[in-house]
Design a protein around this motif. Structure first.
Motif, PDB file in Angstrom:
ATOM      1  N   PHE A  50       0.835  -1.198   0.000  1.00 30.65           N
ATOM      2  CA  PHE A  50       0.000   0.000   0.000  1.00 30.65           C
ATOM      3  C   PHE A  50       0.872   1.252   0.000  1.00 30.65           C
ATOM      4  N   VAL A  51       0.262   2.362  -0.375  1.00 30.77           N
ATOM      5  CA  VAL A  51       0.842   3.692  -0.159  1.00 30.77           C
ATOM      6  C   VAL A  51       0.300   4.178   1.177  1.00 30.77           C
ATOM      7  N   ILE A  52       1.174   4.608   2.060  1.00 32.52           N
ATOM      8  CA  ILE A  52       0.719   5.048   3.378  1.00 32.52           C
ATOM      9  C   ILE A  52       1.094   6.505   3.605  1.00 32.52           C
ATOM     10  N   GLY A  53       0.158   7.236   4.174  1.00 33.32           N
ATOM     11  CA  GLY A  53       0.393   8.633   4.523  1.00 33.32           C
ATOM     12  C   GLY A  53      -0.221   8.950   5.868  1.00 33.32           C
ATOM     13  N   GLY A  54       0.225  10.026   6.443  1.00 29.63           N
ATOM     14  CA  GLY A  54      -0.343  10.433   7.720  1.00 29.63           C
ATOM     15  C   GLY A  54      -0.034  11.879   8.010  1.00 29.63           C
ATOM     16  N   LEU A  55      -0.770  12.404   8.966  1.00 29.46           N
ATOM     17  CA  LEU A  55      -0.564  13.772   9.420  1.00 29.46           C
ATOM     18  C   LEU A  55      -0.234  13.751  10.901  1.00 29.46           C
ATOM     19  N   SER A  56       0.833  14.451  11.279  1.00 33.24           N
ATOM     20  CA  SER A  56       1.229  14.592  12.682  1.00 33.24           C
ATOM     21  C   SER A  56       1.496  13.218  13.296  1.00 33.24           C
ATOM     22  N   LEU A  57       0.766  12.825  14.332  1.00 33.55           N
ATOM     23  CA  LEU A  57       0.985  11.504  14.921  1.00 33.55           C
ATOM     24  C   LEU A  57       0.792  10.411  13.879  1.00 33.55           C
ATOM     25  N   GLY A  58      -0.184  10.576  12.989  1.00 33.59           N
ATOM     26  CA  GLY A  58      -0.377   9.591  11.938  1.00 33.59           C
ATOM     27  C   GLY A  58       0.840   9.460  11.038  1.00 33.59           C
ATOM     28  N   ALA A  59       1.512  10.566  10.752  1.00 35.99           N
ATOM     29  CA  ALA A  59       2.726  10.527   9.932  1.00 35.99           C
ATOM     30  C   ALA A  59       3.871   9.855  10.679  1.00 35.99           C
ATOM     31  N   ILE A  60       3.942  10.065  11.982  1.00 35.53           N
ATOM     32  CA  ILE A  60       4.978   9.398  12.780  1.00 35.53           C
ATOM     33  C   ILE A  60       4.787   7.889  12.728  1.00 35.53           C
ATOM     34  N   VAL A  61       3.534   7.441  12.861  1.00 36.52           N
ATOM     35  CA  VAL A  61       3.248   6.013  12.759  1.00 36.52           C
ATOM     36  C   VAL A  61       3.595   5.512  11.355  1.00 36.52           C
ATOM     37  N   ALA A  62       3.230   6.278  10.330  1.00 39.91           N
ATOM     38  CA  ALA A  62       3.514   5.872   8.952  1.00 39.91           C
ATOM     39  C   ALA A  62       5.020   5.745   8.713  1.00 39.91           C
ATOM     40  N   MET A  63       5.796   6.732   9.163  1.00 42.34           N
ATOM     41  CA  MET A  63       7.246   6.656   9.001  1.00 42.34           C
ATOM     42  C   MET A  63       7.812   5.446   9.733  1.00 42.34           C
ATOM     43  N   SER A  64       7.341   5.207  10.936  1.00 39.07           N
ATOM     44  CA  SER A  64       7.836   4.083  11.725  1.00 39.07           C
ATOM     45  C   SER A  64       7.494   2.751  11.071  1.00 39.07           C
ATOM     46  N   ARG A  68      10.115  -0.193   9.609  1.00 38.09           N
ATOM     47  CA  ARG A  68      10.026  -1.574  10.074  1.00 38.09           C
ATOM     48  C   ARG A  68       9.661  -2.566   8.976  1.00 38.09           C
ATOM     49  N   ALA A  69       8.787  -2.189   8.053  1.00 40.76           N
ATOM     50  CA  ALA A  69       8.302  -3.134   7.040  1.00 40.76           C
ATOM     51  C   ALA A  69       8.316  -2.494   5.655  1.00 40.76           C
ATOM     52  N   PRO A  70       9.485  -2.147   5.131  1.00 42.87           N
ATOM     53  CA  PRO A  70       9.541  -1.453   3.840  1.00 42.87           C
ATOM     54  C   PRO A  70       8.970  -2.275   2.691  1.00 42.87           C
ATOM     55  N   HIS A  71       8.996  -3.602   2.811  1.00 42.22           N
ATOM     56  CA  HIS A  71       8.483  -4.466   1.747  1.00 42.22           C
ATOM     57  C   HIS A  71       6.969  -4.360   1.583  1.00 42.22           C
ATOM     58  N   ARG A  72       6.295  -3.777   2.590  1.00 43.45           N
ATOM     59  CA  ARG A  72       4.847  -3.626   2.518  1.00 43.45           C
ATOM     60  C   ARG A  72       4.422  -2.284   1.918  1.00 43.45           C
ATOM     61  N   VAL A  73       5.375  -1.379   1.716  1.00 42.75           N
ATOM     62  CA  VAL A  73       5.036   0.003   1.398  1.00 42.75           C
ATOM     63  C   VAL A  73       5.511   0.372  -0.004  1.00 42.75           C
ATOM     64  N   ALA A  74       4.560   0.862  -0.822  1.00 33.87           N
ATOM     65  CA  ALA A  74       4.893   1.317  -2.172  1.00 33.87           C
ATOM     66  C   ALA A  74       5.289   2.782  -2.198  1.00 33.87           C
ATOM     67  N   GLY A  75       4.775   3.563  -1.246  1.00 36.81           N
ATOM     68  CA  GLY A  75       5.085   4.989  -1.190  1.00 36.81           C
ATOM     69  C   GLY A  75       4.723   5.547   0.169  1.00 36.81           C
ATOM     70  N   LEU A  76       5.405   6.610   0.559  1.00 32.11           N
ATOM     71  CA  LEU A  76       5.228   7.221   1.876  1.00 32.11           C
ATOM     72  C   LEU A  76       4.907   8.702   1.730  1.00 32.11           C
ATOM     73  N   LEU A  77       3.844   9.134   2.402  1.00 36.91           N
ATOM     74  CA  LEU A  77       3.453  10.543   2.450  1.00 36.91           C
ATOM     75  C   LEU A  77       3.525  11.015   3.898  1.00 36.91           C
ATOM     76  N   VAL A  78       4.267  12.065   4.140  1.00 37.34           N
ATOM     77  CA  VAL A  78       4.447  12.622   5.492  1.00 37.34           C
ATOM     78  C   VAL A  78       3.943  14.052   5.485  1.00 37.34           C
ATOM     79  N   ALA A  79       2.965  14.366   6.339  1.00 33.45           N
ATOM     80  CA  ALA A  79       2.420  15.725   6.399  1.00 33.45           C
ATOM     81  C   ALA A  79       2.407  16.219   7.835  1.00 33.45           C
ATOM     82  N   ALA A  80       2.816  17.476   8.014  1.00 28.67           N
ATOM     83  CA  ALA A  80       2.710  18.158   9.319  1.00 28.67           C
ATOM     84  C   ALA A  80       3.277  17.310  10.443  1.00 28.67           C
ATOM     85  N   ALA A  81       4.555  16.954  10.333  1.00 26.53           N
ATOM     86  CA  ALA A  81       5.122  15.973  11.260  1.00 26.53           C
ATOM     87  C   ALA A  81       6.464  16.421  11.827  1.00 26.53           C
ATOM     88  N   ASN A  82       6.867  15.695  12.843  1.00 28.53           N
ATOM     89  CA  ASN A  82       8.140  15.904  13.528  1.00 28.53           C
ATOM     90  C   ASN A  82       8.774  14.531  13.713  1.00 28.53           C
TER      91      ASN A  82
END
Length: 238
Positions: A50-64, A68-82
């Protein structure tokens, strides 16, 4: 087209993603009080890739999750995050929110107290509908879910070193008027991830709420780029 997964921020709901043409996105809630266990839950429930994205805490979870599982991810979207580890001040603030929840204060009331961190000054002054939607997201978040998100926040780590090994297409979206996660935070993330692209939108922290059309167009374009790149990769495989 790969499935799109969008994770909302703390004390927010899937309403964050509406009105931007992203209606087919999967929008699981963050309800587990530890980052590793939340990722376990998502990996168990989400499609194989899947393509995963998130905002703020959601983006932190998405990055993490990508780390951990790059083979599951086709693309990463990070918004409004630290991507940095929590500070002592943040941990203290989260404990304060937990205490106020335990004392009976509502997630909506807590949301009201941080409106200046969530919406740009113009939206707060001129868009009462956005103010109400922001407060309603708090009202629609159960107190136990918010409590779990506060405890999840405290299990975050500094993601910057691990992001250097991320090898999936990555888009970082910053709000030019984000008082909570300013543009410099996003420049840091984009610099850490090889090949990441950074885009800035004229908005505060809740970018998709303030600028749904612009944000939705950015995400749809990115998703199409990811799909075409994967198709080209398969076509060129021996």
């Amino acid at each position: 087209m790969q499935p799109l997964v969008l994770l909302a921020g703390m004390n927010c709901t899937r309403d964050l993603w509406t009105r931007g043409g992203l209606d087919d996105a999967l929008t699981p809630d963050l309800t587990i009080d530890h980052l590793d266990r939340q990722i376990d839950r998502l990996l168990d429930e989400l499609p194989p890739v899947f393509v995963i994205g998130g905002l703020s805490l959601g983006a932190i979870v998405a990055m993490s999750l990508v780390v951990r599982a790059p083979h599951r991810v086709a693309g990463l979207l990070v918004a409004a995050a630290n991507a940095k580890a929590p500070t002592d001040a943040q941990r203290s603030a989260w404990r304060g929110w937990e205490e106020r929840l335990a004392a009976g204060e509502s997630p909506r009331a807590l949301q009201r107290g941080i409106l200046p961190a969530l919406l740009s000054p113009r939206s707060r002054a001129e868009r009462p509908d956005l103010v109400e939607r922001t407060l309603r997201m708090g009202a629609d978040t159960p107190a136990d879910a918010l409590g779990a998100q506060l405890r999840l926040q405290a299990t975050r780590v500094d993601l910057r070193p691990a992001l250097r090994s991320v090898n999936v297409p990555t888009l970082v979206v910053s709000g030019a008027e984000d008082a909570l996660c300013p543009p410099a935070f996003h420049e840091e993330i984009a610099e850490a991830v090889p090949g990441a692209r950074l885009e800035t939108v004229d908005a505060g922290h809740l970018i998709p709420l303030e600028r749904p059309d612009a944000f939705g167009a950015i995400v749809r374009r990115f998703r199409t780029e990811v799909s075409r790149a994967r198709s080209a990769g398969r076509a060129g495989a021996p």
